[in-house]
Scaffold this motif. Structure first.
Motif, mmCIF file in Angstrom:
data_model
loop_
_atom_site.group_PDB
_atom_site.id
_atom_site.type_symbol
_atom_site.label_atom_id
_atom_site.label_comp_id
_atom_site.label_asym_id
_atom_site.label_seq_id
_atom_site.Cartn_x
_atom_site.Cartn_y
_atom_site.Cartn_z
ATOM 1 N N LEU A 43 116.826 -22.548 75.818
ATOM 2 C CA LEU A 43 116.534 -21.962 74.451
ATOM 3 C C LEU A 43 116.104 -20.394 74.731
ATOM 4 O O LEU A 43 115.274 -20.226 75.772
ATOM 5 C CB LEU A 43 115.302 -22.325 73.775
ATOM 6 C CG LEU A 43 115.719 -23.613 72.664
ATOM 7 C CD1 LEU A 43 116.269 -24.923 73.292
ATOM 8 C CD2 LEU A 43 114.409 -24.060 71.902
ATOM 9 N N CYS A 44 116.594 -19.730 74.248
ATOM 10 C CA CYS A 44 115.995 -17.982 74.602
ATOM 11 C C CYS A 44 115.681 -17.620 73.293
ATOM 12 O O CYS A 44 115.988 -17.912 72.222
ATOM 13 C CB CYS A 44 117.731 -17.357 74.711
ATOM 14 S SG CYS A 44 117.474 -15.562 74.853
ATOM 15 N N HIS A 45 114.524 -16.670 73.509
ATOM 16 C CA HIS A 45 114.120 -15.947 72.197
ATOM 17 C C HIS A 45 115.073 -15.384 71.223
ATOM 18 O O HIS A 45 114.804 -15.158 70.111
ATOM 19 C CB HIS A 45 113.000 -15.031 72.761
ATOM 20 C CG HIS A 45 111.611 -15.571 73.122
ATOM 21 N ND1 HIS A 45 111.532 -16.081 74.537
ATOM 22 C CD2 HIS A 45 110.762 -16.262 72.658
ATOM 23 C CE1 HIS A 45 110.615 -16.661 74.645
ATOM 24 N NE2 HIS A 45 109.788 -16.821 73.718
ATOM 25 N N THR A 46 116.133 -15.043 71.796
ATOM 26 C CA THR A 46 117.169 -14.350 70.970
ATOM 27 C C THR A 46 117.573 -15.301 69.579
ATOM 28 O O THR A 46 117.933 -15.095 68.654
ATOM 29 C CB THR A 46 118.373 -13.650 71.570
ATOM 30 O OG1 THR A 46 117.636 -12.937 72.513
ATOM 31 C CG2 THR A 46 119.127 -12.887 70.728
ATOM 32 N N ASP A 47 117.683 -16.766 70.560
ATOM 33 C CA ASP A 47 118.035 -17.744 69.358
ATOM 34 C C ASP A 47 117.005 -17.874 67.939
ATOM 35 O O ASP A 47 117.510 -18.092 67.072
ATOM 36 C CB ASP A 47 117.932 -19.252 70.082
ATOM 37 C CG ASP A 47 118.992 -19.308 71.015
ATOM 38 O OD1 ASP A 47 120.216 -18.916 70.818
ATOM 39 O OD2 ASP A 47 118.850 -19.718 72.293
ATOM 40 N N GLY A 65 122.371 -20.914 69.841
ATOM 41 C CA GLY A 65 122.341 -21.472 71.342
ATOM 42 C C GLY A 65 123.512 -20.724 71.878
ATOM 43 O O GLY A 65 124.565 -20.546 71.563
ATOM 44 N N HIS A 66 122.964 -19.709 73.012
ATOM 45 C CA HIS A 66 124.071 -19.173 73.898
ATOM 46 C C HIS A 66 123.800 -19.228 75.384
ATOM 47 O O HIS A 66 124.401 -18.493 76.168
ATOM 48 C CB HIS A 66 123.916 -17.811 73.337
ATOM 49 C CG HIS A 66 122.655 -17.061 73.366
ATOM 50 N ND1 HIS A 66 121.475 -17.373 72.788
ATOM 51 C CD2 HIS A 66 122.290 -16.225 74.619
ATOM 52 C CE1 HIS A 66 120.441 -16.439 73.359
ATOM 53 N NE2 HIS A 66 121.042 -15.717 74.247
ATOM 54 N N GLU A 67 122.820 -20.022 75.803
ATOM 55 C CA GLU A 67 122.320 -20.103 77.031
ATOM 56 C C GLU A 67 122.935 -21.500 77.723
ATOM 57 O O GLU A 67 122.096 -22.420 77.409
ATOM 58 C CB GLU A 67 120.919 -19.559 77.114
ATOM 59 C CG GLU A 67 120.610 -19.657 78.466
ATOM 60 C CD GLU A 67 118.709 -19.123 78.636
ATOM 61 O OE1 GLU A 67 118.677 -17.632 78.713
ATOM 62 O OE2 GLU A 67 117.987 -19.844 78.312
ATOM 63 N N ALA A 68 124.000 -21.690 78.062
ATOM 64 C CA ALA A 68 124.669 -23.108 78.449
ATOM 65 C C ALA A 68 125.484 -23.093 79.162
ATOM 66 O O ALA A 68 126.362 -22.173 79.737
ATOM 67 C CB ALA A 68 125.125 -23.614 77.103
ATOM 68 N N GLY A 172 123.256 -18.534 81.977
ATOM 69 C CA GLY A 172 123.868 -17.860 80.786
ATOM 70 C C GLY A 172 123.314 -16.773 80.086
ATOM 71 O O GLY A 172 123.823 -16.201 79.159
ATOM 72 N N CYS A 173 121.811 -16.633 80.404
ATOM 73 C CA CYS A 173 121.191 -15.346 79.719
ATOM 74 C C CYS A 173 120.022 -15.030 80.601
ATOM 75 O O CYS A 173 119.928 -13.985 81.332
ATOM 76 C CB CYS A 173 120.849 -15.605 78.309
ATOM 77 S SG CYS A 173 120.280 -14.504 77.574
ATOM 78 N N GLY A 174 118.740 -15.635 80.677
ATOM 79 C CA GLY A 174 117.531 -14.953 80.759
ATOM 80 C C GLY A 174 117.292 -14.832 82.232
ATOM 81 O O GLY A 174 117.030 -13.629 82.710
HETATM 82 ZN ZN ZN Z 1 119.464 -14.896 75.290
#
Ligand code: ZN
Ligand code: NAD
Ligand code: AHE
Length: 379
Positions: A43-47, A65-68, A172-174
């Motif tokens: 989970l990212c804060h952007t979600d 969801g985008h960090e996967a 995938g993100c952070g």
């Molecule tokens: Zn993110």
């Protein structure tokens, strides 16, 4: 020929309303698209920011969801870089290698599908998700809060099978955002003085990357006292809770701490909070003549940053980056390799692991002062 798949997904029907685990249908991948079985998503804060309706591009109903990370299930016509069974990380910033942005050599912001992605659609302007007869929007080209998702081929990268999904999903993100901001954007050099505002997943990754780059002074700044220990563990040489500064501003405190030969200020600062007031402090804490402040945090709708022009006239630089300036398909396999070689820290960032169905509990955990990353595991 692939067929539609029925599976579970967490649907955000409306902003700020609880996500609902629903049975959805995921259509087969079309030309140059790939259907992926999601194995882990953090989970990212952007979600959360989009779920709260704070993103001007937010559209509902949507699968967030985008960090996967996951496994390729099937591929559409014309797909050549992956095949079923390949392990992949999903990329919210694609890399086509051909557009003006990719060719420039100056940015990672591939823009070939940005317009449709921002509207919650696949590049052909349609969705691959349906639920109860309604079409659902995609999110950041990824929508990983689903057992299966469909993404453009340029929005994923094949990675080493030895890497555990529940760790590399953070790439995938952070984590990538933090490492990339130091290595690809600021290019922090040995001995540099660095201040990191906000010590969550992104800030801790900035600290770890700065330590690896040999920065001489790494000052973590966070209003949450619990982050003192976290920042130190990741390589901060100093930590300041702004509450300790008394009458002094945080920027004055940082300038005093770094004072040498008649002037003070850090060589590089990073905003990892998304707070526009903090962004100003981060810029003004930079050294006259060359200090660079990198904006990473995502601010709320309509919020602006400001400073006095002389701050820039006297050589401080304000920059920003998305995904740490990292080109997913070119650079992430190397980041995975570095993780496997223990040269990139992901394990300690994962503080909560939940089954995917408990995604709402995961969002609540985001507010725990000691929680860094929640990872959802899919059956
Ligand atoms: Zn993110
Ligand atoms: P996080 O919430 O885990 O961490 C933020 C930290 O900032 C917390 O420890 C919090 O205590 C601290 N903080 C809050 N207010 C502060 C203040 N006034 N002064 C100092 N510290 C303060 O978030 P994260 O996952 O690390 O993400 C950080 C930001 O980066 C978010 O805004 C997120 O949306 C954004 N982000 C941007 C990108 C990008 O590509 N640009 C990618 C990922 C995340
Ligand atoms: N959609 C928002 C922008 C939000 C934003 O800045 N997103 C970052 C990623 S945050 C990841 O957790 C990003 O990649 N931006 C690049 C881009 O092209 O949006 C808005 O302002 O409308």
């Amino acid at each position: 020929m692939a067929k539609p798949i029925t599976c579970l997904a967490a649907v955000a029907w409306e902003p700020n309303k609880p996500l609902v685990i629903e049975e959805i249908e995921v259509a087969p991948p079309k030309k140059n698209e790939v259907r992926v079985r999601v194995m882990a998503s953090s989970l990212c804060h952007t979600d959360s920011y989009v779920h709260q309706g704070r993103d001007p591009e937010g559209v509902f109903p949507v699968i967030l969801g985008h960090e996967a990370a996951g496994v390729v299930e099937s591929v559409g016509e014309g797909t050549s870089s992956v095949e079923p069974g390949d392990h992949v990380i999903l990329l919210y910033i694609p890399e086509c290698g051909k557009c003006k942005f990719c060719r420039s050599g100056k940015t990672n912001l591939c823009s070939v599908i940005r317009e449709t992605q921002g509207k919650g659609l696949m590049p052909d302007g349609t969705s691959r998700f349906t639920c109860k007869g309604k079409s659902l929007f995609h999110f950041m080209g990824i929508s990983s809060f689903s057992n299966y998702t469909v993404v453009p081929e340029i929005s994923l990268v094949k990675v080493d099978r030895a890497a555990p999904f529940e760790k590399i999903c953070l790439l995938g993100c952070g984590a990538t955002t933090g490492y990339g901001a130091v290595e690809k954007v600021a290019r922090v050099e040995k001995g540099a003085k660095v201040a990191v505002f906000g010590c969550g997943c992104v800030g801790l990754s900035v600290i770890a990357a700065a330590a690896r780059a040999g920065a001489g002074m790494i000052i973590g700044v966070d209003t949450n006292e619990v982050k003192r220990e976290w920042a130190t563990k990741f390589g901060a040489t100093h930590f300041i809770n702004p509450a300790e500064c008394g009458e002094k501003s945080i920027e004055t405190t940082l300038i005093e701490m770094t004072f040498e030969d008649g002037a003070g200020g850090v060589d590089y600062s990073f905003d990892c909070t998304g707070n526009v007031k903090v962004m100003r402090s981060a810029l003004e804490a930079c050294h006259k003549g060359w200090g660079q402040s990198i904006v990473i945090g995502v601010a709320g709708v309509g919020e602006c940053i400001s400073t006095l022009p002389f701050q820039l006239v006297t050589g401080r630089v304000w920059r920003g980056c998305a995904f740490g300036g990292v080109k997913g398909r070119s650079h992430l396999p190397e980041y995975v390799k570095r993780y496997l070689n223990k040269e990139l820290r992901l394990d300690e960032l994962v503080t909560t692991v939940l089954p995917f169905e408990k995604v709402s509990e995961g969002f609540e955990k985001m507010h725990d002062s000691n929680n860094i990353k929640t990872v959802l595991i899919y059956r």
